[in-house]
Scaffold this motif. Structure first.
Motif, PDB file in Angstrom:
ATOM      1  N   ALA A 178       5.117  11.071  -1.564  1.00  0.00           N
ATOM      2  CA  ALA A 178       4.351   9.493  -0.925  1.00  0.00           C
ATOM      3  C   ALA A 178       3.262   9.723  -0.666  1.00  0.00           C
ATOM      4  N   GLY A 179       2.546   8.767  -0.179  1.00  0.00           N
ATOM      5  CA  GLY A 179       1.541   8.359  -0.023  1.00  0.00           C
ATOM      6  C   GLY A 179       0.717   6.821   0.576  1.00  0.00           C
ATOM      7  N   PHE A 180      -0.356   6.453   0.885  1.00  0.00           N
ATOM      8  CA  PHE A 180      -0.129   5.034   1.556  1.00  0.00           C
ATOM      9  C   PHE A 180      -1.781   5.051   0.993  1.00  0.00           C
ATOM     10  N   LEU A 181      -2.372   3.733   0.570  1.00  0.00           N
ATOM     11  CA  LEU A 181      -4.101   3.429   0.335  1.00  0.00           C
ATOM     12  C   LEU A 181      -4.786   2.789   1.296  1.00  0.00           C
ATOM     13  N   VAL A 182      -5.884   3.669   1.621  1.00  0.00           N
ATOM     14  CA  VAL A 182      -6.822   2.632   2.511  1.00  0.00           C
ATOM     15  C   VAL A 182      -8.613   2.676   1.680  1.00  0.00           C
ATOM     16  N   THR A 183      -8.763   2.782   0.767  1.00  0.00           N
ATOM     17  CA  THR A 183      -9.408   1.719   0.437  1.00  0.00           C
ATOM     18  C   THR A 183      -8.357   0.995  -0.534  1.00  0.00           C
ATOM     19  N   GLU A 184      -9.535   0.517  -1.367  1.00  0.00           N
ATOM     20  CA  GLU A 184      -9.357  -0.055  -2.506  1.00  0.00           C
ATOM     21  C   GLU A 184      -9.253   0.900  -3.843  1.00  0.00           C
ATOM     22  N   ARG A 185      -9.708   2.010  -3.466  1.00  0.00           N
ATOM     23  CA  ARG A 185      -9.355   3.616  -4.549  1.00  0.00           C
ATOM     24  C   ARG A 185      -8.904   5.030  -4.265  1.00  0.00           C
ATOM     25  N   HIS A 186      -8.322   4.793  -2.662  1.00  0.00           N
ATOM     26  CA  HIS A 186      -8.741   5.475  -2.172  1.00  0.00           C
ATOM     27  C   HIS A 186      -7.270   5.786  -1.589  1.00  0.00           C
ATOM     28  N   VAL A 187      -6.455   6.760  -1.563  1.00  0.00           N
ATOM     29  CA  VAL A 187      -4.379   6.846  -1.550  1.00  0.00           C
ATOM     30  C   VAL A 187      -4.864   8.342  -0.609  1.00  0.00           C
ATOM     31  N   LEU A 188      -4.225   8.486   0.270  1.00  0.00           N
ATOM     32  CA  LEU A 188      -3.882   9.969   0.962  1.00  0.00           C
ATOM     33  C   LEU A 188      -2.583  10.030   1.275  1.00  0.00           C
ATOM     34  N   TRP A 221       0.433  -1.503  -0.294  1.00  0.00           N
ATOM     35  CA  TRP A 221      -0.131   0.190   0.085  1.00  0.00           C
ATOM     36  C   TRP A 221       0.735   1.467  -0.260  1.00  0.00           C
ATOM     37  N   HIS A 222       2.336   1.561  -0.010  1.00  0.00           N
ATOM     38  CA  HIS A 222       2.660   2.331  -0.283  1.00  0.00           C
ATOM     39  C   HIS A 222       3.195   3.003  -1.597  1.00  0.00           C
ATOM     40  N   LEU A 275      -7.018  11.129  -2.687  1.00  0.00           N
ATOM     41  CA  LEU A 275      -7.013  11.257  -4.150  1.00  0.00           C
ATOM     42  C   LEU A 275      -8.200  10.001  -4.110  1.00  0.00           C
ATOM     43  N   GLU A 276      -8.565  10.089  -5.646  1.00  0.00           N
ATOM     44  CA  GLU A 276      -9.343   8.746  -6.108  1.00  0.00           C
ATOM     45  C   GLU A 276      -8.674   8.286  -7.306  1.00  0.00           C
ATOM     46  N   LEU A 277      -8.445   7.017  -7.201  1.00  0.00           N
ATOM     47  CA  LEU A 277      -7.772   6.370  -8.342  1.00  0.00           C
ATOM     48  C   LEU A 277      -8.706   6.384  -9.724  1.00  0.00           C
ATOM     49  N   ASP A 278      -8.049   6.151 -10.499  1.00  0.00           N
ATOM     50  CA  ASP A 278      -9.187   5.983 -12.349  1.00  0.00           C
ATOM     51  C   ASP A 278      -9.564   5.018 -11.691  1.00  0.00           C
TER      52      ASP A 278
END
Length: 621
Positions: free
Chosen positions: A18-28, A6-7, A109-112
């Motif tokens: 940098a950021g990190f994945l918190v749901t299957e489609r959202h990154v902080l 998730w890094h 961020l919401e991934l595509d």
């Protein structure tokens, strides 16, 4: 240190963080990392995704790889040997204004597209501190380290700087320092890999090895859904999510004088902890502060009860009962003494286990009598699986006993704790059929509608792919609301244009209450307008008024009763509420008929009544 998938490496134009994945489609990440998102493309890549591919479900991973193997749009943002970057957009922002000391340096961020990697997991915020100090690890992407590198730090204290940040200092006098490229990186516990915060800044002097962390509970101020994931004492993820939705609903519909600071003070009392220096910008800000930073676990329940005074029903009742679990099916608590009216349950009851009765006209008989024939099919749902109990083509006058026997058999297919729902799928011209008053069995002459929750649905609409899709969209909208909008159509409104009514209902109605039954051609067309809208809930009296004037007529009185007893209830629970009303009506000993004695309910949620293609034209699946 666990090198988790998730890094994330964030690229926005020439800026890298940098950021990190918190749901299957959202990154902080930090807001300053993507400050140019309004003019530059944003892309996200996961440095350790391939190394952790074996931890994902094989079918899901392979499908994902096949679907995206030919994509090249963001290749310029990807260093050689790293996974392909994914387009992303900023969907939430903490309000950061561009200066180092500005609060709210958070972006969501919401991934595509969703990614098949396990998201980060959060630790209790208090776990970041201790004596001796806890070793904290962060993973960033500074210059010349496109694959990423580690830095070890510790929190100086749990005291917040300006109510926003925790100071970080280097774990050792050597090793990697916090430099550009670490902004937005998750700060994790070295022993568990769980997240306690996010790197937001570092000292400008390279000789000073410290920085700042935005703790997880502070990040949740700026993006409320994150509060569901960050552990808090006393309350679990489901309870927090429910409270958040109730608070958000109250904020939308409540009066403007509902002051979060005053509600906070009433929740903690005169001798309780002071509010934060920055105050509260919203009702949820106050609720989250109570959840995450006030040690009195009962304070947030007192806040919810106080907030209930500003809410509409049933949000009011749900706030007052929070965090208690919903009442089980059949519980009559909160019923006014002596009234017997429907009780108000909290949202979140067990899902329905439907028994489906589908009646389809099937031409005329072959015996020369000319009797109308009906294909009667009774099924039981076990989860999403539909099991046919019986299917037969019968003369119309023999349908009732056959259906009632098959309904009784269908109960054998249900689990002992199943929450039954009897659903009749009827042709549009039969929607007013009095199935709720059918005698339950040869040995029990009580009405079927008093035995179990009973609804009707429209056969034509159930077989329309477009209308079913629109119904599912409507329910997704209603899931986030504790009540629904009721549109009234009284007896005086029978002259409306059905086409215009359909268009209007699509925009502005969740439920429609009619003051008349679908008997005459004109009223049937209005019912058709509601079904085509599509409105998931429709209510009406099976018999209409007979007076020449419609001021204070029976239809108007019926609609007034709907508004009084059902309009503000959660639509997913209406079958249960109407069942209780029918029980009261059928048991009434009054000389005057109860207003709900002939109440008809059309209720349709395609998610709990999926229609497998194999059953649409054949009685055997």
């Amino acid at each position: 240190m666990r090198t988790a998938a998730w890094h994330a490496r964030i690229v926005c134009g020439r800026d890298i963080g940098a950021g990190f994945l918190v749901t299957e489609r959202h990154v902080l990440t930090c807001a300053h990392v993507v400050a140019g998102a309004d003019r530059e493309k944003v892309s996200v890549s996961f440095a350790h995704a391939h190394a952790h591919a074996h931890t994902q479900e094989p079918a899901r991973r392979h499908a994902y790889e096949r679907e995206h193997e030919h994509e090249h749009e963001y290749e310029h943002a990807r260093p050689a040997g790293t996974p392909a970057a994914i387009p992303a957009r900023v969907i939430a922002h903490g309000g950061w204004n561009g200066h180092d000391a500005d609060p709210g340096d958070l972006a969501v961020l919401e991934l595509d597209r969703p990614v098949p990697y396990r998201p980060a997991r959060f630790a209790d915020p208090a776990d970041a501190y201790g004596d001796p100090p806890r070793r904290l690890v962060t993973y960033g992407f500074p210059k010349h380290y496109d694959e990423g590198t580690l830095a070890e730090y510790r929190a100086t204290t749990d005291q917040l700087i300006a109510g926003e940040w925790v100071q970080l200092e280097a774990w050792a006098p050597y090793g990697q320092s916090l430099v550009p490229g670490f902004s937005g990186a998750a700060v994790t516990l070295a022993d568990s890999g769980r997240v306690v915060g996010m790197v937001s800044s570092a000292a400008r002097d390279p000789g000073v090895r410290n920085g700042r962390m935005l703790p997880a509970h502070v990040m949740a101020r700026y993006w409320p859904p994150l509060g569901d994931l960050v552990p808090t004492p006393g309350y679990d993820e489901q309870q927090k999510r429910r409270l958040r939705l109730l608070v958000e609903e109250t904020a939308r519909s409540g009066p403007p004088d509902c002051d979060p600071g005053r509600l906070y003070q009433e929740a903690v009392g005169l001798l309780g902890p002071l509010p934060p220096p920055h105050g509260f910008v919203s009702l949820w800000d106050a609720a989250w502060y109570l959840l995450s930073e006030v040690r009195d676990e009962e304070a947030v329940a007192r806040f919810a009860a106080r907030l209930a005074e500003y809410a509409d029903a049933p949000t009011r009742a749900a706030l007052r009962s929070w965090p208690r679990p919903p009442a089980p099916h059949g519980d009559r608590r909160d019923t006014a003494p002596g009234t017997g009216e429907a009780s108000l349950r909290a949202p979140g009851a067990r899902p329905w286990s439907p028994i489906l009765v589908e009646l389809t006209p099937s031409g005329c008989g072959t015996d020369g009598s000319g009797r109308e024939m009906v294909l009667a099919e009774v099924s039981a749902y076990i989860g999403r699986h539909r099991r046919v109990v019986g299917s037969r083509r019968l003369p119309a006058d023999r349908v009732r006993p056959y259906v009632l026997e098959r309904i009784d058999e269908a109960y054998h297919e249900l689990e002992p704790r199943a929450r039954e729902l009897i659903a009749f799928v009827l042709p549009r011209r039969w929607l007013n059929l009095d199935v709720a008053h059918w005698q339950r069995s040869a040995d029990d002459d009580s009405p079927l509608g008093a035995f179990a929750p009973l609804v009707v649905m429209d056969l034509e609409r159930r077989r329309s792919g477009g209308l079913q899709h629109k119904l599912q969209q409507k329910w997704q909208h209603l899931d986030g609301r504790p009540s629904a909008r009721l549109h009234r159509i009284g007896c005086a409104g029978t002259g409306q244009d059905p086409k215009k009514l359909t268009v209007g209902l699509r925009r502005a109605a969740d439920m429609v209450g009619f003051g008349f039954p679908p008997r005459a051609d004109g009223t049937r067309r209005l019912f058709g307008a509601g079904l085509n809208a599509p409105v998931p809930v429709m209510l009406w009296p099976r018999s209409g008024c007979r007076g020449p004037s419609h001021e204070d007529c029976r239809g108007s009185a019926f609609l007034d009763r709907l508004a009084e007893h059902l309009a503000d209830l959660p639509p997913s629970e209406l079958p249960a509420y109407v069942h209780e009303l029918r029980e009261t009506a059928y048991a009434s000993e009054s000389a005057e008929p109860h207003w709900a004695d002939d109440l008809a309910l059309l209720w349709e949620d395609p998610r709990c009544l999926p229609d497998p293609v194999g059953y649409q034209h054949s009685p055997v699946g």
